[in-house]
Write a protein that holds these residues in place. Sequence first.
Motif, PDB file in Angstrom:
ATOM      1  N   HIS A  80      -1.865 -59.189  84.959  1.00  4.22           N
ATOM      2  CA  HIS A  80      -2.586 -59.479  83.806  1.00  4.22           C
ATOM      3  C   HIS A  80      -3.600 -60.188  83.785  1.00  4.22           C
ATOM      4  N   ARG A  81      -4.373 -60.481  84.886  1.00  2.00           N
ATOM      5  CA  ARG A  81      -5.545 -61.246  85.373  1.00  2.00           C
ATOM      6  C   ARG A  81      -6.741 -60.841  84.367  1.00  2.00           C
ATOM      7  N   THR A  82      -6.785 -59.513  83.993  1.00  2.00           N
ATOM      8  CA  THR A  82      -7.825 -59.220  83.154  1.00  2.00           C
ATOM      9  C   THR A  82      -7.531 -58.834  81.759  1.00  2.00           C
ATOM     10  N   ALA A  83      -6.247 -59.178  81.341  1.00  2.00           N
ATOM     11  CA  ALA A  83      -6.005 -58.926  79.837  1.00  2.00           C
ATOM     12  C   ALA A  83      -6.857 -59.694  79.383  1.00  2.00           C
ATOM     13  N   PRO A  84      -7.388 -59.326  77.954  1.00  2.00           N
ATOM     14  CA  PRO A  84      -8.385 -60.157  76.603  1.00  2.00           C
ATOM     15  C   PRO A  84      -7.268 -61.185  76.263  1.00  2.00           C
ATOM     16  N   VAL A  85      -7.967 -62.069  75.642  1.00  2.00           N
ATOM     17  CA  VAL A  85      -7.280 -63.135  74.936  1.00  2.00           C
ATOM     18  C   VAL A  85      -6.228 -63.006  73.984  1.00  2.00           C
ATOM     19  N   ASN A  86      -6.343 -61.667  73.251  1.00  2.00           N
ATOM     20  CA  ASN A  86      -5.389 -61.337  72.289  1.00  2.00           C
ATOM     21  C   ASN A  86      -4.310 -60.410  72.690  1.00  2.00           C
ATOM     22  N   ALA A  87      -4.020 -60.454  74.055  1.00  2.00           N
ATOM     23  CA  ALA A  87      -2.879 -59.598  74.558  1.00  2.00           C
ATOM     24  C   ALA A  87      -1.648 -60.665  74.675  1.00  2.00           C
ATOM     25  N   LEU A  88      -0.312 -60.011  74.673  1.00  2.00           N
ATOM     26  CA  LEU A  88       0.785 -60.560  74.536  1.00  2.00           C
ATOM     27  C   LEU A  88       1.150 -61.165  75.636  1.00  2.00           C
ATOM     28  N   GLY A  89       1.784 -62.410  75.449  1.00  2.00           N
ATOM     29  CA  GLY A  89       2.297 -63.071  76.678  1.00  2.00           C
ATOM     30  C   GLY A  89       1.438 -64.338  77.022  1.00  2.00           C
ATOM     31  N   LEU A 114     -18.287 -67.645  82.471  1.00  2.00           N
ATOM     32  CA  LEU A 114     -18.044 -68.029  81.173  1.00  2.00           C
ATOM     33  C   LEU A 114     -17.638 -66.524  80.540  1.00  2.00           C
ATOM     34  N   VAL A 115     -16.254 -66.425  79.615  1.00  2.00           N
ATOM     35  CA  VAL A 115     -15.948 -65.451  78.934  1.00  2.00           C
ATOM     36  C   VAL A 115     -16.965 -65.000  77.926  1.00  2.00           C
ATOM     37  N   ILE A 130     -13.207 -69.612  80.518  1.00  2.00           N
ATOM     38  CA  ILE A 130     -13.835 -69.110  81.626  1.00  2.00           C
ATOM     39  C   ILE A 130     -12.791 -68.100  82.382  1.00  2.00           C
ATOM     40  N   ARG A 131     -13.182 -67.417  83.155  1.00  2.00           N
ATOM     41  CA  ARG A 131     -12.345 -66.644  84.214  1.00  2.00           C
ATOM     42  C   ARG A 131     -12.726 -67.303  85.624  1.00  2.00           C
ATOM     43  N   GLY A 132     -11.453 -67.725  86.110  1.00  2.00           N
ATOM     44  CA  GLY A 132     -11.584 -68.581  87.587  1.00  2.00           C
ATOM     45  C   GLY A 132     -11.019 -67.552  88.522  1.00  2.00           C
ATOM     46  N   PRO A 133     -10.694 -68.221  89.419  1.00  2.00           N
ATOM     47  CA  PRO A 133     -10.144 -67.574  90.673  1.00  2.00           C
ATOM     48  C   PRO A 133      -9.167 -66.290  90.142  1.00  2.00           C
TER      49      PRO A 133
END
Length: 145
Positions: A80-89, A114-115, A130-133
């Motif tokens: 799920h690491r690349t899921a957008p902010v509005n994804a479930l979970g 930075l997202v 942000i997207r981290g590791p």
Amino acid sequence: MALKRMDNVGIVVEDLGGTIDFFRELGLELEGRAMVEGEWAGRVTGLGDQHVEIAMMRTPDGHSRLELSRFLAPPVVADHRTAPVNALGYLRVMFTVDDIDDTLERLRTRGAQLVGEVVEYKDVYRLCYIRGPEGLLIGLAQELS
């Protein structure tokens, strides 16, 4: 019986060492590392025979923790690491920092991206994602008091 506290948030990663370094740079402290395995662990998670390397990271105030886990067995089954902010979970963890610009500068040296942009909310907070590791979504907030 009342709820006492939230103990931790769990995040599954592939690069445990790099993720520990990232969260140390953010200001969390490594509380400890361990292997979690055995029949009891599989009964808790429902995964059966599992072998998981974990690291517990603590916030400076001592009230919150991140449990970073690297599954050796069974293998990871979803990403799920690349899921957008509005994804479930569960998608992000938010941290309050003293200086958002300084924090961003330090975390960029560890691969943070930075997202969107840093925004100000009603003269109360400066905020960003942000997207981290490994693409982990992390929120940063700076109080403007």
